[in-house]
Design an enzyme around this catalytic site. Structure first.
Site, PDB file in Angstrom:
ATOM      1  N   LYS A  47      -1.988  -2.312   7.962  1.00 38.20           N
ATOM      2  CA  LYS A  47      -3.367  -1.930   8.624  1.00 38.20           C
ATOM      3  C   LYS A  47      -3.079  -2.704   9.883  1.00 38.20           C
ATOM      4  O   LYS A  47      -2.890  -3.620  10.059  1.00 38.20           O
ATOM      5  CB  LYS A  47      -4.582  -2.352   8.018  1.00 38.20           C
ATOM      6  CG  LYS A  47      -4.776  -1.419   6.665  1.00 38.20           C
ATOM      7  CD  LYS A  47      -6.133  -1.947   5.896  1.00 38.20           C
ATOM      8  CE  LYS A  47      -6.314  -0.918   4.702  1.00 38.20           C
ATOM      9  NZ  LYS A  47      -7.741  -0.917   4.176  1.00 38.20           N
ATOM     10  N   TYR A  61      -9.444 -10.674  -6.825  1.00 34.50           N
ATOM     11  CA  TYR A  61      -8.510 -10.900  -7.957  1.00 34.50           C
ATOM     12  C   TYR A  61      -8.496 -12.007  -8.761  1.00 34.50           C
ATOM     13  O   TYR A  61      -8.272 -11.933  -9.884  1.00 34.50           O
ATOM     14  CB  TYR A  61      -6.998 -10.612  -7.484  1.00 34.50           C
ATOM     15  CG  TYR A  61      -6.689  -9.382  -6.573  1.00 34.50           C
ATOM     16  CD1 TYR A  61      -6.634  -8.163  -7.216  1.00 34.50           C
ATOM     17  CD2 TYR A  61      -6.727  -9.211  -5.085  1.00 34.50           C
ATOM     18  CE1 TYR A  61      -6.574  -7.130  -6.473  1.00 34.50           C
ATOM     19  CE2 TYR A  61      -6.619  -8.306  -4.500  1.00 34.50           C
ATOM     20  CZ  TYR A  61      -6.670  -7.104  -5.321  1.00 34.50           C
ATOM     21  OH  TYR A  61      -6.232  -5.781  -4.424  1.00 34.50           O
ATOM     22  N   HIS A  82      -2.738   2.329  -5.646  1.00 35.17           N
ATOM     23  CA  HIS A  82      -3.534   1.138  -5.336  1.00 35.17           C
ATOM     24  C   HIS A  82      -3.627   0.018  -6.799  1.00 35.17           C
ATOM     25  O   HIS A  82      -3.628  -0.987  -6.596  1.00 35.17           O
ATOM     26  CB  HIS A  82      -4.897   1.053  -4.711  1.00 35.17           C
ATOM     27  CG  HIS A  82      -5.076   0.301  -3.550  1.00 35.17           C
ATOM     28  ND1 HIS A  82      -4.228   0.345  -2.286  1.00 35.17           N
ATOM     29  CD2 HIS A  82      -5.871  -0.644  -3.479  1.00 35.17           C
ATOM     30  CE1 HIS A  82      -4.931  -0.510  -1.678  1.00 35.17           C
ATOM     31  NE2 HIS A  82      -5.892  -1.210  -2.008  1.00 35.17           N
ATOM     32  N   HIS A  90      -3.620  -9.308   3.604  1.00 37.71           N
ATOM     33  CA  HIS A  90      -5.004  -9.250   3.912  1.00 37.71           C
ATOM     34  C   HIS A  90      -5.414 -10.032   4.841  1.00 37.71           C
ATOM     35  O   HIS A  90      -4.902 -11.105   4.969  1.00 37.71           O
ATOM     36  CB  HIS A  90      -5.643  -9.754   2.709  1.00 37.71           C
ATOM     37  CG  HIS A  90      -5.668  -8.883   1.511  1.00 37.71           C
ATOM     38  ND1 HIS A  90      -6.196  -9.165   0.137  1.00 37.71           N
ATOM     39  CD2 HIS A  90      -5.774  -7.582   1.589  1.00 37.71           C
ATOM     40  CE1 HIS A  90      -6.150  -8.208  -0.524  1.00 37.71           C
ATOM     41  NE2 HIS A  90      -6.050  -7.235  -0.008  1.00 37.71           N
ATOM     42  N   ARG A 135       0.970  -1.377  -0.063  1.00 34.76           N
ATOM     43  CA  ARG A 135      -0.008   0.048   0.002  1.00 34.76           C
ATOM     44  C   ARG A 135       0.984   1.154   0.131  1.00 34.76           C
ATOM     45  O   ARG A 135       2.065   1.219   0.488  1.00 34.76           O
ATOM     46  CB  ARG A 135      -0.808  -0.090   1.277  1.00 34.76           C
ATOM     47  CG  ARG A 135      -1.680  -1.397   1.401  1.00 34.76           C
ATOM     48  CD  ARG A 135      -2.479  -1.298   2.720  1.00 34.76           C
ATOM     49  NE  ARG A 135      -3.415  -2.277   3.015  1.00 34.76           N
ATOM     50  CZ  ARG A 135      -3.156  -3.398   3.557  1.00 34.76           C
ATOM     51  NH1 ARG A 135      -1.917  -3.587   4.106  1.00 34.76           N
ATOM     52  NH2 ARG A 135      -4.106  -4.295   3.669  1.00 34.76           N
ATOM     53  N   ARG A 187      -0.830  -2.334  -6.818  1.00 32.13           N
ATOM     54  CA  ARG A 187      -1.146  -3.426  -6.022  1.00 32.13           C
ATOM     55  C   ARG A 187      -2.029  -4.131  -6.400  1.00 32.13           C
ATOM     56  O   ARG A 187      -1.865  -5.556  -6.646  1.00 32.13           O
ATOM     57  CB  ARG A 187      -1.489  -2.762  -4.576  1.00 32.13           C
ATOM     58  CG  ARG A 187      -1.812  -3.676  -3.440  1.00 32.13           C
ATOM     59  CD  ARG A 187      -2.266  -3.128  -2.347  1.00 32.13           C
ATOM     60  NE  ARG A 187      -3.149  -3.805  -1.305  1.00 32.13           N
ATOM     61  CZ  ARG A 187      -2.654  -4.389  -0.256  1.00 32.13           C
ATOM     62  NH1 ARG A 187      -1.189  -4.643  -0.157  1.00 32.13           N
ATOM     63  NH2 ARG A 187      -3.139  -4.954   0.678  1.00 32.13           N
TER      64      ARG A 187
END
Length: 300
Positions: free
Chosen positions: A173, A281, A246, A272, A149, A249
């Site tokens: 995150k 994806y 992004h 994730h 990110r 990514r």
């Protein structure tokens, strides 16, 4: 308690206790400030469900995207839930507030050939040794190679990079740390940047910074600079001027899956928390597969 005072307390716990990203905290504060303009001088406990519904309706009339409306609803539900738990209000008026459904859209993805063109142009621009061009090449290579990110990229320090093992340590995150691999082209670009460009940028700083990537004045690079870079070089390739980091990514994840990577491995690389997030994806890859089939198969 006054509304503004309660919002300040809520935002503090978002950053310190729940440890949400600075961007999420800013978005929540902005949403709650907008609601505050509707509430005016009314006390916190006077806010009811109708007030919240009217506020969302006004946003709908302005033409706000459904994703924005969903975030706004999430912000007020989180805030009033917190206020009720802390006994600032007797009842939570947001319990029956319906969140608008987010539209199912696939992420913007560049083709492998398109990404190759972007990175080749960046590499050629860096040949003459301009510090900014060397930095930009390294940024693009690392964003695509590691699938990280933009906030993670901006937070990287020099000590987080291991060129020998070709890995980089990032803080994702929820303050979750992970180590991500990258390939030879990214390693070469980083090595060139560290030896030929970073010292020159660091010399412009008022005080030394541990950050890997530096801005034109020698301080840690900001996300806006990275956004502007990606929009400039990737926008013409994907046909949209509203493209950001992004997209690199997304492209990295899709190309990994197209190349046969395991979905769990891609989940670990991207950081994730849920495999369901990574699975979007697979839909991108399936769409590409279908399009290729239709173009190439005689019985399509």
């Amino acid at each position: 308690m006054e509304y503004a005072e309660a919002v300040d307390g809520f935002v503090r716990q978002l950053a310190l206790v729940r440890r949400l990203s600075p961007a999420t905290v800013r978005a929540y504060r902005s949403d709650l400030a907008d609601l505050g303009r509707v509430i005016g001088e009314e006390p916190l406990e006077s806010v009811d469900l109708e007030t919240l519904r009217d506020w969302l309706w006004q946003a709908t009339q302005r033409g706000d995207a459904r994703s924005t409306l969903a975030r706004r609803a999430a912000a007020v539900r989180s805030f009033f839930g917190w206020a009720h738990e802390n006994e600032l209000i007797p009842l939570d008026p947001s319990l029956r507030l319906v969140t608008p459904r987010r539209p199912k859209t696939l992420p913007v993805v560049a083709s492998a050939d398109g990404m190759g063109q972007v990175l080749d142009v960046a590499r050629d621009a860096a040949v003459e040794g301009d510090p900014i061009a060397l930095r930009d090449h390294a940024i693009l290579e690392l964003l695509y190679a590691a699938g990280i990110r933009v906030s993670e990229l901006c937070g990287i320090d020099v000590d987080d990079v291991d060129l020998h093992r070709r890995t980089v340590r990032v803080l994702g995150k929820g303050a979750k740390e992970r180590v991500v691999p990258f390939g030879g082209p990214a390693a070469d670009a980083l090595a060139a940047f560290l030896t030929r460009a970073r010292p020159a940028l660091l010399a412009r700083a008022a005080r030394p910074a541990p950050a890997l990537f530096l801005g034109a004045r020698g301080a840690r690079i900001g996300s806006r600079t990275v956004y502007a870079l990606v929009a400039r070089v990737l926008g013409p390739v994907v046909g949209s001027e509203h493209v950001g980091p992004h997209a690199l990514r997304h492209s990295a994840a899709t190309h990994l899956l197209d190349g046969g990577a395991d979905l769990r491995a891609v989940q670990e690389i991207l950081g994730h928390a849920s495999l369901g997030t990574t699975q979007i994806y697979t839909h991108v890859s399936a769409e590409r597969l279908t399009a290729t089939y239709r173009l190439a198969h005689p019985r399509a």
